[in-house]
Design a protein around this motif. Structure first.
Motif, PDB file in Angstrom:
ATOM      1  N   GLU A 154       3.263   8.441  -4.780  1.00 40.58           N
ATOM      2  CA  GLU A 154       4.512   7.865  -4.265  1.00 40.58           C
ATOM      3  C   GLU A 154       5.298   7.109  -5.334  1.00 40.58           C
ATOM      4  O   GLU A 154       6.322   6.515  -5.041  1.00 40.58           O
ATOM      5  CB  GLU A 154       4.216   6.928  -3.088  1.00 40.58           C
TER       6      GLU A 154
ATOM      7  N   THR B 265       5.268   7.119   3.537  1.00 44.92           N
ATOM      8  CA  THR B 265       5.437   8.117   2.476  1.00 44.92           C
ATOM      9  C   THR B 265       6.847   8.698   2.527  1.00 44.92           C
ATOM     10  O   THR B 265       7.485   8.722   3.580  1.00 44.92           O
ATOM     11  CB  THR B 265       4.418   9.257   2.636  1.00 44.92           C
TER      12      THR B 265
ATOM     13  N   ARG C  65      -0.192  15.171  -2.390  1.00 43.20           N
ATOM     14  CA  ARG C  65       0.836  14.215  -2.783  1.00 43.20           C
ATOM     15  C   ARG C  65       2.214  14.788  -2.464  1.00 43.20           C
ATOM     16  O   ARG C  65       2.431  15.999  -2.559  1.00 43.20           O
ATOM     17  CB  ARG C  65       0.733  13.864  -4.277  1.00 43.20           C
TER      18      ARG C  65
ATOM     19  N   LYS D   7       4.236   4.486  -7.707  1.00 46.81           N
ATOM     20  CA  LYS D   7       4.054   3.024  -7.778  1.00 46.81           C
ATOM     21  C   LYS D   7       4.501   2.470  -9.129  1.00 46.81           C
ATOM     22  O   LYS D   7       5.041   1.369  -9.204  1.00 46.81           O
ATOM     23  CB  LYS D   7       2.584   2.672  -7.516  1.00 46.81           C
TER      24      LYS D   7
ATOM     25  N   GLY E 266      -7.166  10.767  -1.474  1.00 41.72           N
ATOM     26  CA  GLY E 266      -5.741  10.592  -1.754  1.00 41.72           C
ATOM     27  C   GLY E 266      -5.252  11.301  -2.998  1.00 41.72           C
ATOM     28  O   GLY E 266      -4.045  11.367  -3.245  1.00 41.72           O
TER      29      GLY E 266
ATOM     30  N   GLN F 292      -9.531   6.782  -1.727  1.00 41.65           N
ATOM     31  CA  GLN F 292      -8.850   7.009  -3.005  1.00 41.65           C
ATOM     32  C   GLN F 292      -9.112   8.421  -3.506  1.00 41.65           C
ATOM     33  O   GLN F 292      -8.216   9.084  -4.032  1.00 41.65           O
ATOM     34  CB  GLN F 292      -9.315   5.981  -4.039  1.00 41.65           C
TER      35      GLN F 292
ATOM     36  N   GLY G 241      -3.083   2.447  -3.486  1.00 39.12           N
ATOM     37  CA  GLY G 241      -3.041   3.447  -2.430  1.00 39.12           C
ATOM     38  C   GLY G 241      -3.928   3.089  -1.262  1.00 39.12           C
ATOM     39  O   GLY G 241      -3.834   3.681  -0.194  1.00 39.12           O
ATOM     40  N   THR G 242      -4.807   2.083  -1.468  1.00 36.81           N
ATOM     41  CA  THR G 242      -5.774   1.722  -0.417  1.00 36.81           C
ATOM     42  C   THR G 242      -5.981   0.215  -0.412  1.00 36.81           C
ATOM     43  O   THR G 242      -6.737  -0.312  -1.227  1.00 36.81           O
ATOM     44  CB  THR G 242      -7.129   2.410  -0.681  1.00 36.81           C
TER      45      THR G 242
ATOM     46  N   ARG H 293       0.790   5.480  -0.919  1.00 41.78           N
ATOM     47  CA  ARG H 293      -0.106   6.617  -1.146  1.00 41.78           C
ATOM     48  C   ARG H 293       0.001   7.135  -2.574  1.00 41.78           C
ATOM     49  O   ARG H 293       1.009   6.938  -3.257  1.00 41.78           O
ATOM     50  CB  ARG H 293       0.248   7.754  -0.188  1.00 41.78           C
ATOM     51  N   THR H 294      -1.055   7.817  -2.999  1.00 40.99           N
ATOM     52  CA  THR H 294      -1.055   8.450  -4.317  1.00 40.99           C
ATOM     53  C   THR H 294       0.136   9.400  -4.444  1.00 40.99           C
ATOM     54  O   THR H 294       0.433  10.145  -3.520  1.00 40.99           O
ATOM     55  CB  THR H 294      -2.363   9.243  -4.506  1.00 40.99           C
TER      56      THR H 294
ATOM     57  N   GLU I 127       0.859  -1.183   0.000  1.00 41.72           N
ATOM     58  CA  GLU I 127       0.000   0.000   0.000  1.00 41.72           C
ATOM     59  C   GLU I 127       0.894   1.231   0.000  1.00 41.72           C
ATOM     60  O   GLU I 127       1.656   1.456   0.941  1.00 41.72           O
ATOM     61  CB  GLU I 127      -0.922   0.031   1.208  1.00 41.72           C
TER      62      GLU I 127
END
Length: 886
Positions: free
Chosen positions: A105, A413, A562, A107, A558, A555, A391-392, A102-103, A100
């Motif tokens: 980050e 984060t 950022r 991915k 989120g 979401q 993110g979730t 966060r938005t 998981e």
């Protein structure tokens, strides 16, 4: 009590991350070494890693160096360096867990670490995205890293496939850095990007091919699922189905659709929003029976009519245009309830889609019969290693572990998150809520603070759009009707004064940068705008309704704040919202009425926000039960599927099935002997019946007369028949040649399996529809379904044996070279069909035509047609429409 446990025993998530820190330090230690590598030395490293794997080293041994190499490639190609938190995420994904993050980050960049490492095996890595756009974007974006390291990348889209190749020169900007290839070539790459539906449907189609060369997938090795909660949880309620047309009456759908609007809710039927069911009241039932001209709608003789009525009721009472579906160019297209995206090609099953088409007055397409199906859960459980990122995921950790056996770890984060989440504002009416939302957005626009407004449906976005237009607020509407532009619109949602109205998860996978994306803008201008947005408080998130899953709300929140940016969020709720109506909205409304609050006066209490979250928790549990229920039932069919697909694959791969076929023929003969020669008294034997049955298997020689068999014992008769079959098989093998005989065996085996597997899927689906009634008799429907399913599979095995024995001696090698057909799958991907390698002997021509053409859109040219009421050529004694013409 439970909240105090982490204080007593420590945070288990933190403990797991702590164990990974030494590995992160080791990766960092290689950075100065790899910074010195030049040009081709990076690709040479890839070859060295593969050589070490071949000598017995494990992927875990290579991880520090491989991750450090990818980090160096990222710096050189993208100008992006994986920071330590991203390294943690990459290690978690390599371990087959869910990360998981966060938005904002990174991915997409994180995935390159485990993807490259696992691609070194040469067994293939699948990166699963939520839509075609992201599959192509991410593959082309991250493909620069892989290309530098000498690793190939394939891309799957709905109707085509590509390889990443920056050397290709194509004028079309949309085809930049990619070249079209076959599906098989895309899967043959070290890494393949695509959506879950593309991977899943290709798996099903691969298990329908008649030649191994037509299959495109390799064994499923390792998958990383982006937005894992959306794909493995939200999508899990919808099984993947490949279907063919069935024959149902469009007129009956229209007739029922015209009757339902004459009924009134409460008086004639009740609708349960929670379970999505509609039930007729006695008064409503009486009305329908009178208008349909039947005495008892629920009489067994009217079971088909009941099916039409139930679907018409659901279509009118539970499914609304521009919410659950849209109508575009005379076609009903489903809207994904979680993402708000259109899903062309998907259709509701069991006649519901036809009922909606009749309701909307568009062309009612024929119902379908299932040719192949699998749930999302069972498809992804086929991978040897499965990982995911989102993110979730923490709120769904229990389900992810129970279903997929993957743990969830929350990655910290890179910079502290400073978003301000405000309490919900609760209004007495929907009208008051929408006016308040429009007023807030107008105020935000006036002070030029960017606003992203999340809605739960297309209907809601268009309603709000109308309100904003009347107030003179310029805005962008992002919903399923224009998903092609969603990424570009969302990317600019952080600009000064921008207002973006979007369905809850539209544009997921695209970062919102304060000040907007830089593109070709002057850096100084962009920096000034960025700083001004920061001073205004960053991106403001406005939720127009709570979703039934906390994840979806999180979401939406989120999207703001950022990478340490400021931001804030607030949800506007009405007691008339769907979620509130289902869980306590009436009580809150009575309190507000008692207090004399006007429609536009909200109440703001943390207690109410907490009660809403409790309601969401209950709904999440209910939805988990639904998905688990679906999986429990599919697990029954899944065991059958594993046996059938394993047998099919073995046959396709050229296994010698000669002895297996002979064994099946011997079993069929034993069954015939035991049926017709039951008694020890030969005078009571049914010799005529035995001879008639044998004629369907093969030409009876002069030595096997009734008189000759009557002179033998039961055992001797069985041995004589087996000896003759072995001799006849050897003669046919000599006649056709060993190679052609193997082809004939394979084609007969595959066609026989396929026709009966399709019938079995239909029977299992019908069984599942009716087994719920077992609960009335205090029996567990699932247990009954398992028992009946086992019996049905035994019967399937017997039917396969029965038909295979009746076919193998009655087909011949086709010497001509017929024109190959092109079949189009339900997903629109053309597959070249290899022409049948066998042709039926004259007396069985119709039977094989029925077997080879069953469930397909195109019939083989020149095949004799069997009338639906004619006796079935297989010799069962049934009419063709009740047997192979089903």
């Amino acid at each position: 009590m439970l909240k105090s446990l982490p204080k007593l025993f420590g945070d288990p998530n933190a403990r797991e991350l702590q164990k990974l820190n030494p590995l992160v330090a080791k990766i960092n230690s290689y950075e100065p070494v790899f910074e010195k590598l030049v040009g081709a030395q990076l690709q040479e490293k890839t070859q060295q890693f593969r050589a070490r794997l071949a000598k017995g080293e494990a992927l875990d041994d290579l991880l520090p160096e491989a991750f450090a190499l990818v980090r160096e490639a990222g710096k050189r190609t993208l100008g992006q360096r994986h920071y330590d938190e991203q390294l943690l995420g990459g290690i978690i994904l390599h371990q087959g867990k869910v990360a998981e993050m966060r938005t904002g980050e990174g991915k997409t960049l994180v995935a390159t670490l485990p993807v490259y490492l696992n691609a070194l095996t040469g067994l293939g890595v699948h990166v699963v995205t939520v839509n075609d756009y992201l599959a192509k974007r991410d593959a082309a974006w991250m493909g620069k890293i892989y290309y530098l390291l000498g690793v190939s990348v394939g891309i799957l889209n709905h109707d085509t496939s590509f390889l990443y190749d920056p050397s290709v020169e194509i004028q079309d900007e949309r085809m930049k850095d990619v070249r079209p290839v076959t599906r098989r070539q895309a899967y043959g790459a070290d890494i393949t990007y695509g959506t879950n539906t593309e991977f899943g449907f290709d798996y099903l189609r691969d298990n329908m091919v008649m030649e191994l060369a037509q299959a495109v997938q390799r064994p499923l090795h390792y998958a990383i699922v982006d937005e894992v909660d959306n794909i493995l949880i939200d999508e899990a309620r919808t099984p993947l189905i490949i279907s063919g047309q069935s024959s149902e009456s469009a007129q009956t759908y229209r007739q029922c659709s015209q009757l339902i609007p004459t009924l009134h809710e409460t008086e004639d039927y009740t609708a349960d929003a929670k379970d999505r069911t509609v039930t007729l009241t006695p008064a409503g039932l009486e009305k329908l029976e009178r208008r349909l001209g039947v005495e008892n709608l629920y009489d067994q003789a009217n079971y088909k009519l009941t099916h039409y009525v139930d679907n018409a009721l659901k279509a009118h009472a539970m499914y609304r245009r521009d919410r659950e579906y849209v109508v575009t160019d005379g076609e009903v297209i489903i809207v994904d309830e979680f993402t708000g995206r259109l899903m062309p090609g998907r259709r509701y099953s069991d006649g519901l889609h036809q009922a909606i088409e009749a309701k909307e007055g568009v062309n009612v397409r024929p119902e379908t019969m299932t040719l192949a199906t699998i749930t999302i859960q069972n498809y992804f459980r086929l991978y040897k290693k499965l990982a995911g990122m989102t993110g979730t995921a923490a709120t769904e950790a229990e389900e992810l572990f129970k279903i997929y056996k993957v743990d969830v770890l929350v990655v910290p984060t890179h910079m502290e998150m400073i978003r301000r989440d405000e309490n919900d504002l609760v209004y007495k009416s929907e009208k008051g809520k929408w006016e308040a939302i429009a007023a807030e957005i107008e105020a935000l626009h006036k002070k030029r603070q960017p606003a992203l407004v999340g809605t739960v449906s297309i209907e809601s976005s268009e309603l709000l759009s109308g309100l904003l237009t009347r107030r003179g607020v310029p805005h962008e509407v992002l919903n399923a009707k224009q998903h092609e532009r969603e990424a570009q619109i969302v990317a600019q949602a952080g600009r000064l004064g921008s207002v973006t109205v979007a369905t809850n998860m539209a544009g997921r996978g695209t970062d919102i940068v304060l000040g907007g994306v830089k593109d070709n803008r002057d850096p100084a201008d962009w920096q000034r705008e960025h700083d001004e947005v920061v001073e205004l408080g960053g991106l403001r998130i406005t939720g127009t309704e709570r979703h039934e899953a906390r994840r979806i709300d999180n979401q939406l929140r989120g999207r703001a704040a950022r990478q340490g940016d400021p931001g804030s969020s607030r949800f506007f709720v009405s007691v008339e919202d769907d979620l509130m109506k289902r869980f306590g909205g009436d009580m809150i409304k009575r309190v507000m009425n008692f207090a004399g609050l006007p429609d536009d006066q909200p109440i703001e209490m943390g207690l109410i926000s907490k009660s809403i979250e409790n309601a969401q928790t209950r709904v999440e549990g209910h939805n988990f039960d639904i998905r688990k229920h679906l999986l429990d039932y599919d697990d029954v069919v899944n065991k059958h599927r594993e046996v059938i697909y394993t047998e099919r694959r073995k046959t396709l791969e050229g296994a010698n099935i000669r002895d297996q076929i002979l064994e099946l023929v011997h079993k069929e003969l034993a069954q015939l002997v035991s049926t017709h020669l039951r008694s020890d008294d030969s005078e009571r034997w049914d010799l005529d019946g035995l001879m008639d049955a044998l004629k369907l298997l093969f030409s009876i020689p002069a030595s096997l007369t009734k008189e000759a068999i009557a002179a033998l014992s039961v055992e001797e008769a069985g041995e004589a028949l087996n000896d003759y079959v072995d001799q006849l098989y050897a003669e046919r093998e000599q006649q056709f040649g060993e190679q052609d005989m193997r082809i004939l065996e394979r084609m007969v085996m595959l066609r026989t399996i396929d026709v009966h597997w399709i019938e079995h899927l239909t029977a299992m689906d019908n069984m599942r529809q009716g087994v719920g009634l077992q609960g009335i008799g205090q029996r567990d429907p699932l247990v009954v379904y398992k028992q009946q399913g086992h019996q049905a599979f035994q019967e399937l095995s017997e039917r396969i044996r029965h038909d295979l024995a009746r076919t193998i001696f009655n087909v011949a090698i086709q010497r001509g070279a017929p024109q190959a057909e092109t079949q189009t799958s339900t997903q629109g991907t053309p597959r070249r069909a290899v022409p049948p390698a066998i042709a039926p002997a004259k007396e069985q021509k119709a039977m094989l035509a029925a077997i080879s053409g069953h469930g397909q859109d195109t019939a083989r040219a020149g095949a004799d047609k069997v009338g639906r009421n004619d006796p079935c050529p297989c010799g069962s004694g049934k009419k063709y429409k009740k047997c192979h013409g089903t």
